[in-house]
Write a protein that holds these residues in place. Structure first.
Motif, PDB file in Angstrom:
ATOM      1  N   ALA B 359      23.922  38.044  25.329  1.00 41.08           N
ATOM      2  CA  ALA B 359      24.930  37.940  24.261  1.00 41.08           C
ATOM      3  C   ALA B 359      24.360  37.988  22.849  1.00 41.08           C
TER       4      ALA B 359
ATOM      5  N   SER C  63      40.082  41.113  23.307  1.00 32.65           N
ATOM      6  CA  SER C  63      39.511  40.298  22.232  1.00 32.65           C
ATOM      7  C   SER C  63      40.186  38.939  22.123  1.00 32.65           C
ATOM      8  N   VAL C 188      27.548  47.998  21.111  1.00 28.57           N
ATOM      9  CA  VAL C 188      27.445  46.569  20.842  1.00 28.57           C
ATOM     10  C   VAL C 188      28.828  45.994  20.577  1.00 28.57           C
ATOM     11  N   ARG C 191      30.895  45.158  23.691  1.00 25.10           N
ATOM     12  CA  ARG C 191      30.500  43.915  24.348  1.00 25.10           C
ATOM     13  C   ARG C 191      30.940  42.708  23.528  1.00 25.10           C
ATOM     14  N   GLN C 192      30.796  42.847  22.213  1.00 26.16           N
ATOM     15  CA  GLN C 192      31.114  41.705  21.355  1.00 26.16           C
ATOM     16  C   GLN C 192      32.594  41.355  21.424  1.00 26.16           C
ATOM     17  N   PHE C 195      32.923  39.246  24.408  1.00 23.93           N
ATOM     18  CA  PHE C 195      32.397  37.899  24.178  1.00 23.93           C
ATOM     19  C   PHE C 195      33.366  37.078  23.334  1.00 23.93           C
ATOM     20  N   MET C 196      33.880  37.707  22.298  1.00 25.08           N
ATOM     21  CA  MET C 196      34.794  36.989  21.415  1.00 25.08           C
ATOM     22  C   MET C 196      36.034  36.550  22.182  1.00 25.08           C
ATOM     23  N   ALA C 203      30.776  32.793  20.851  1.00 26.84           N
ATOM     24  CA  ALA C 203      30.426  34.080  20.250  1.00 26.84           C
ATOM     25  C   ALA C 203      29.821  33.856  18.876  1.00 26.84           C
ATOM     26  N   ILE C 208      27.382  36.425  16.863  1.00 24.66           N
ATOM     27  CA  ILE C 208      28.334  37.523  16.771  1.00 24.66           C
ATOM     28  C   ILE C 208      29.262  37.236  15.596  1.00 24.66           C
ATOM     29  N   ASN C 210      32.414  37.218  14.263  1.00 26.32           N
ATOM     30  CA  ASN C 210      33.767  37.355  14.792  1.00 26.32           C
ATOM     31  C   ASN C 210      34.710  38.057  13.825  1.00 26.32           C
ATOM     32  N   THR C 213      34.078  41.679  14.080  1.00 26.10           N
ATOM     33  CA  THR C 213      34.553  42.157  15.378  1.00 26.10           C
ATOM     34  C   THR C 213      36.081  42.258  15.386  1.00 26.10           C
TER      35      THR C 213
END
Lengths: 334, 509, 323
Positions: B359, C63, C188, C191-192, C195-196, C203, C208, C210, C213
């Motif tokens: 991550a 998301s 990227v 994936r982010q 994750f978010m 995240a 990351i 946010n 994103t």
């Protein structure tokens, strides 16, 4: 010190801000159009706001409990169309039947919503979005889109029952329908329910912290069932009111009204995330939106600009409310 | 007024979930007018036991007696009627309601009232608060209260419901030292009123300060029970962890590194959080920061990682001045941060082990216009092997792992960014004993490899065992700098040294 | 090759199975009607315009949010493209400019949604609900009500033309699909987003951004809206502020049926793509059976709710298994 902060809190509360905006708007409209400054405006506004009030109060209840309901326009259409259709087919002509049926139909769909949202825990927005298509599509598929414009006599009579009639100096008369009593009773009833009953507090409790509500001993699922079924039933009544006021039962004419209603509720200070909201705020929110809707033309704004202007004001209003809510959460802890 | 009547007695209580035995035969006796500490490391079955007492779970075997009578099939509402009140860690309060209503609402439900009498509720809430000396405006919304005041509200609510037994789950974790004192006074007051109080805790110093009797659980098993006097540090620690106190203390191998500074902060200040913080981490150091909750220890870490940047002061990493205003800045400089709350800040619970490990370093795998998944698989497998994460593959969601292995994944996530400085905040909270030792070894090994390591913890023995140098913060000021040859008692004494004055003394020294 | 048969693919397998069932059923019961070039072509002409929309909704739902303003964005983009093309005399340059302006409109509208959600942390549902009104309102201001008809021939070609027997729009859809797949799985950002949606706080603590994103996610979604708007206006040879209103529900249905979890974090492009195809087959089936559009709306609502019921019940089961 304490009272001072209370006063400043009061002045920046949602209600106060809406009242100020209402005043400014009224003055602006009044300056452009002198006819606005008269009692007739109040009557026109009240008549225009009846339906919106009923639906907005229902929506408020759902949102306080932590949900949302975008299926009510479809439920209303079903609850308006089916009873009238039956009355015409079987030559029933009284007032109990249409209202009773409307309530039953509304409550039935409310029950389905409750099963989906409370028992199966489907996200309310998507669940009611699905219900909306299910019901509206089904209605149109089975009964077509023809409007029933020859209402049974009793319903037509109802249209001509007035609370009072006001004659302006110009000689024009403005009448307020007796149906205005319905949102008034609903508003008073809901205020009392939400403020003074244990179950009413439970609605706030599950919207504020669902698991804490369960631990405290609230019957969370039962309260949710109550909310959705009650709202369904009241939406049924609202549907019949709409039918009488428009002197027709249409399977489509309430479609798409959910946007405006949710906006009125949120502008009125109800937090979309649940747990906060008041009847008085919602009434003010509805008044504001109704005022704008009815007077954009008077302000010289062309019709095709209206959806945008309304949308824009709604974005502003909701952003304002949400930001205020966030600020109050971030406020210094005591 | 010592009272020895048992209020509730549990005998040989067992409870299993699926194949996992959470309670393997636990005995517990709570007496009226005593403060009882239930101690155990995370995952020892404490929360299951609380849920059994409060009627949320039914034990598979064993009996529960309340005031001498055996109770069967107890539901939560029955437990409440018996006067059992649990104050959970999140207090289960309503942020959107007034303080008075929060206190009064349960009683209404308990009594089956259909209507709310606001005047009465408010008055009784004020009385309840007065009874324990709490002074909170009854009309403000609960979301505006501090953690400690929320807890007071929860205690008032419990009392208001005629509590005979109050169970507090980890009540001190989010309190400052002054608030802990206040809480303990209130609890002693309750005890004098003949109420049974059970505290779930694992901090030795606090337990010895407040408890009359102690029960210790480990891995769902009943280990021991007795009065406070029957325990000393060694026995307590042994019963809690199942091993002898003190392994080998860490010290960097001499001569490995010349006296070289990896990371240095000078006069770091953030108004309201910490002031004038200066320290240097040398190569090979495992540097410890400790302090009570609210002392500023976590906020210093937040500043280093750019979560809430410092307002003034400087940081040097490997001799270079760095400016950290955001998380991006910190990561670009090679700073990594293992956060305190693993579940909400560290893990993506439903995502795979691989996703969790990758991550924080995704951009590094983006080349040739796409993510190099092959390389990602390889690196994941390497970490699983290298730090011994117990799993068959990298595919299953991370919530299938134990707390210790989850924490190793969080560490792997950061090690995979090849950090120059690793900040660990509470690295072994909720980690089983075996993994705890492995994590400690890993931390030491990293330091030995030359990575700057800072460990922030309130676990004194963990710090003394693993850090060679430790600073103590209080009220946002550094109040002490020690090496790991001090005793636990000495270090504990530093924790409550007044912040500002001690700091000024230190500066003038 | 370990990604080929993951457990989470059960959804993809189920969808493929259903598609195969329909294909076999068609072969058995109405081979002469289903397996004709004209029928296959009509299928391909229909699904891209809402399929593209569904990809936008997918990204937002993964998301942790939702986008119900996409139909509004699509219409606004279509109207702007049409205005430019009609205003510039339908030249080829005007088509290019119109398309570019439409894409820019979608991006901007998405960024607007994203900034309200990201900077002000307003709930996505509320923002995009308001957004739908706002964008439709803007489109109405431009058109003043009536539809903008009679678009350039070359523009109509995008959604109506064919190369040989193969509709051009299929190529457009495949290009979008490849792009979406790439963005969601090989960048990227993709994936982010996951994750978010899976854990917003974690995240942030994993470095990351946010805010970035969120902005990108809704801009991506807006872009999908714009592409859909271009396809719709090209297909209908007309642009208006309120076309395709049924697509809001339809796109959410596709996404949920495609295995995207309404709580965020979980969902795959493959699932959504299969779901688009499956729903188009069902739609086609309805057409063969001469089922009225209203029954269809109702049926789609019913399918949406059933899928959710199944998702939630299986979620509960899994949760129970785990504890």
């Amino acid at each position: 010190m304490k009272t001072k902060s209370r006063i400043s809190e009061l002045l920046t509360s949602n209600q106060a801000v809406i009242i100020m905006v209402l005043l400014v708007l009224s003055i602006a409209i009044g300056l452009r159009n002198n006819a606005f400054v008269s009692f007739s405006t109040v009557v026109i506004l009240a008549r225009a706001a009846i339906l919106m009030l009923i639906f907005a109060l229902c929506q408020m209840l759902v949102i306080i409990s932590g949900g949302i309901d975008v299926s009510f326009p479809a439920i209303a259409c079903a609850a308006m169309y089916l009873p009238v259709k039956m009355m015409l087919n079987y030559e029933i002509d009284n007032l109990w039947f249409p209202f009773g049926m409307a309530i039953l139909i509304g409550a039935f769909f409310g029950l389905i919503n409750a099963v989906l949202i409370a028992s199966l825990r489907i996200p309310p927005l998507i669940a009611t979005l699905g219900m909306n298509s299910l019901i509206s599509g089904g209605l149109l598929a089975f009964f077509g889109s023809t409007e029933l414009s020859r209402l049974p006599d009793r319903l037509n009579e109802m249209f001509r029952s007035y609370l009072f009639t006001y004659t302006a100096s110009s000689g024009l008369t403005y009448s307020l329908t007796i149906l205005f009593i319905i949102p008034v009773v609903l508003a008073i009833g809901l205020s009392i329910f939400l403020r003074y009953t244990t179950m009413g507090r439970g609605v706030y409790a599950i919207g504020g912290n669902r698991s804490a509500a369960r631990i405290a001993g609230f019957r969370v699922i039962r309260i949710q069932y109550f909310v959705y079924i009650f709202v369904g039933a009241v939406v049924g009544i609202g549907a019949m009111v709409s039918c009488i006021l428009n002197r027709a039962a249409s399977p489509t004419n309430l479609m798409g009204s959910e946007m405006m209603i949710i906006a009125a509720v949120v502008v009125g200070g109800t937090r979309i995330t649940g747990g906060h909201g008041s009847v008085s705020g919602t009434i003010l929110g509805v008044t504001l939106i109704a005022l704008i809707q009815n007077n954009l033309i008077m302000l010289g704004i062309p019709t095709h600009w209206q959806p945008f202007i309304l949308g824009f004001l709604i974005v502003l209003g909701t952003a304002f409310t949400s930001l205020k809510a966030m600020a109050s959460m971030k406020q210094a802890k005591v | 007024m010592e009272n020895t009547n048992p209020f509730i007695r549990l005998t040989d209580v067992r409870k299993a979930f699926g194949g996992v035995r959470a309670l393997k035969g636990v005995d517990l006796e709570l007496r009226c007018g005593e403060i009882h500490c239930l101690a155990g490391e995370n995952g020892c079955g404490k929360s299951t036991l609380i849920k059994v007492i409060s009627g949320v779970y039914h034990p598979d075997r064993g009996t529960i007696e309340i005031e001498g009578a055996v109770v069967r099939n107890m539901k939560p509402i029955d437990a409440i009627r018996h006067g059992i009140q649990v104050i959970y860690q999140d207090f289960a309060v309503f942020p959107n309601m007034s303080v008075a209503e929060n206190i009064g609402i349960n009683r209404l439900l308990l009594e089956g009232e259909k209507l709310v009498n606001w005047k009465e509720t408010r008055k009784r809430a004020i009385d309840a608060m007065a009874a324990i000396g709490a002074n909170i405006d009854p009309d403000i919304l609960l979301e505006r209260l501090s953690v400690s005041n929320k807890q007071l509200v929860a205690i008032c609510r419990a009392l208001f419901n005629n509590a005979r037994l109050i169970i507090l789950d980890e009540p001190t974790t989010a309190l400052t030292s002054r608030e802990v004192d206040l809480l303990f006074n209130i609890l002693r007051n309750l005890k004098d009123q003949g109420i049974a109080v059970m505290i779930v805790n694992h901090k030795m110093d606090e337990i010895f300060r407040i408890a009359d009797r102690i029960t210790i659980l480990r891995n769902g098993e009943f280990i021991s029970s007795g009065t406070r006097d029957e325990y000393n540090n060694a026995r307590f620690s042994h019963d809690l962890t199942g091993r002898e106190l003190m392994a080998v203390k860490y010290s960097p191998a001499p001569g490995d590194f010349p006296d070289e500074t990896v990371f240095e902060v000078e006069k770091l200040t953030r108004e309201g959080s910490f002031y004038d913080i200066s320290f240097a981490v040398r190569r090979g150091d495992v540097f410890g920061i400790t302090g009570l909750l609210g002392s500023g220890r976590g906020e210093i870490a937040d500043a280093i990682f750019g979560l809430s940047p410092a307002e003034s002061g400087t940081m040097h990493l490997n001799g270079e001045l760095i400016d950290v205003q955001s998380i991006d800045d910190a990561m670009n400089q090679g700073i990594a941060y293992v956060p305190e709350d693993r579940l909400t800040q560290g893990l993506f619970l439903e995502r795979s082990i691989q996703d969790n490990i990758m991550a924080a370093s995704l951009p590094a795998y983006f080349s040739g216009l796409k993510l190099q998944t092959g390389k990602m698989n390889e690196d994941t497998d390497r970490w699983i092997r290298d730090i011994d994460i117990k799993t068959n593959s990298a595919e299953p969601p991370i919530n299938t792992l134990s707390g210790g292995n989850q924490q190793k994944c969080v560490m792997a996530k950061w090690l995979n960014t090849k950090p120059k400085l690793l900040v660990l905040n509470g690295p072994t909270v909720g980690v089983d004993i075996g993994s705890k030792a492995e994590i400690h070894d890993l931390v030491r090994q990293l330091a030995a490899e030359g990575v700057g390591v800072i460990v922030i913890s309130d676990d004194i023995s963990e710090l003394l065992e693993n850090c060679n140098r430790i600073i103590v913060v209080h009220d946002g000021y550094i109040v002490g700098r020690v090496t790991n040859d001090v005793s636990e008692t000495e270090l504990l004494a530093l924790l409550s040294r007044p912040g500002k004055e001690s700091h000024e003394n230190e500066v003038t020294d | 090759m370990r990604s080929v048969l993951k457990k989470s693919d059960s959804n993809v397998i189920a969808l493929s199975f259903l598609i195969v069932v329909i294909l076999i059923a068609m072969a058995l019961f109405m081979p002469d009607r289903f397996y004709t070039m004209s029928n296959l072509r009509s299928i391909v002409f229909q699904f891209p315009e809402y399929g593209v929309l569904a990809f936008g909704v997918m990204a937002c739902m993964i998301s942790g949010g939702i986008d119900i303003s996409l139909v509004g964005i699509a219409n606004l983009s279509g109207v702007i493209a049409a205005t430019i093309m009609l205003g510039m005399g339908k030249s080829n340059l005007s088509i290019v400019l119109g398309i570019l302006a439409a894409l820019a409109t979608g991006l901007l509208a998405g960024l607007f949604n994203g900034s309200l959600i990201g900077f002000l942390r307003l709930p996505p549902m509320l923002v995009t609900l308001c957004g739908s009104q706002l964008y439709a309102g803007l489109a109405l201001i431009i058109t003043k009500g009536p539809a903008l008809n009679d678009l350039p021939d070359n523009y109509k070609f995008i959604a109506n033309g064919s190369i040989g027997q193969i509709p051009v729009v299929l190529f457009v859809f495949i290009a979008v699909l490849v792009f979406v797949y790439f963005v969601m799985n090989r960048t990227v950002f993709g994936r982010q987003v996951r994750f978010m949606g899976s854990n917003y706080e974690a995240a942030r603590y994993s470095g990351i951004n946010n805010l970035k994103t969120t902005l990108r996610c809704y801009a991506f979604s807006g872009l999908m809206g714009a592409i859909s708007g271009i396809l719709m206006s090209s297909h209908f040879n007309s642009a208006k502020s309120d076309y395709g209103t049924q697509y809001t529900l339809f796109s959410i249905l596709i996404v949920v049926l495609g295995g995207v979890h309404p709580d965020g974090g979980r969902g795959r492009v493959a699932g959504v793509t299969l779901s688009i195809i499956l729903l188009q087959f069902i739609t086609q089936l309805f057409t063969f059976l001469r089922i009225d559009t209203n029954y269809r709306t109702s049926a789609y609502g019913f399918i949406l709710i059933s899928v959710l019921v199944i998702t939630m019940i299986s979620d509960k089961r899994r949760l129970r298994r785990m504890t």
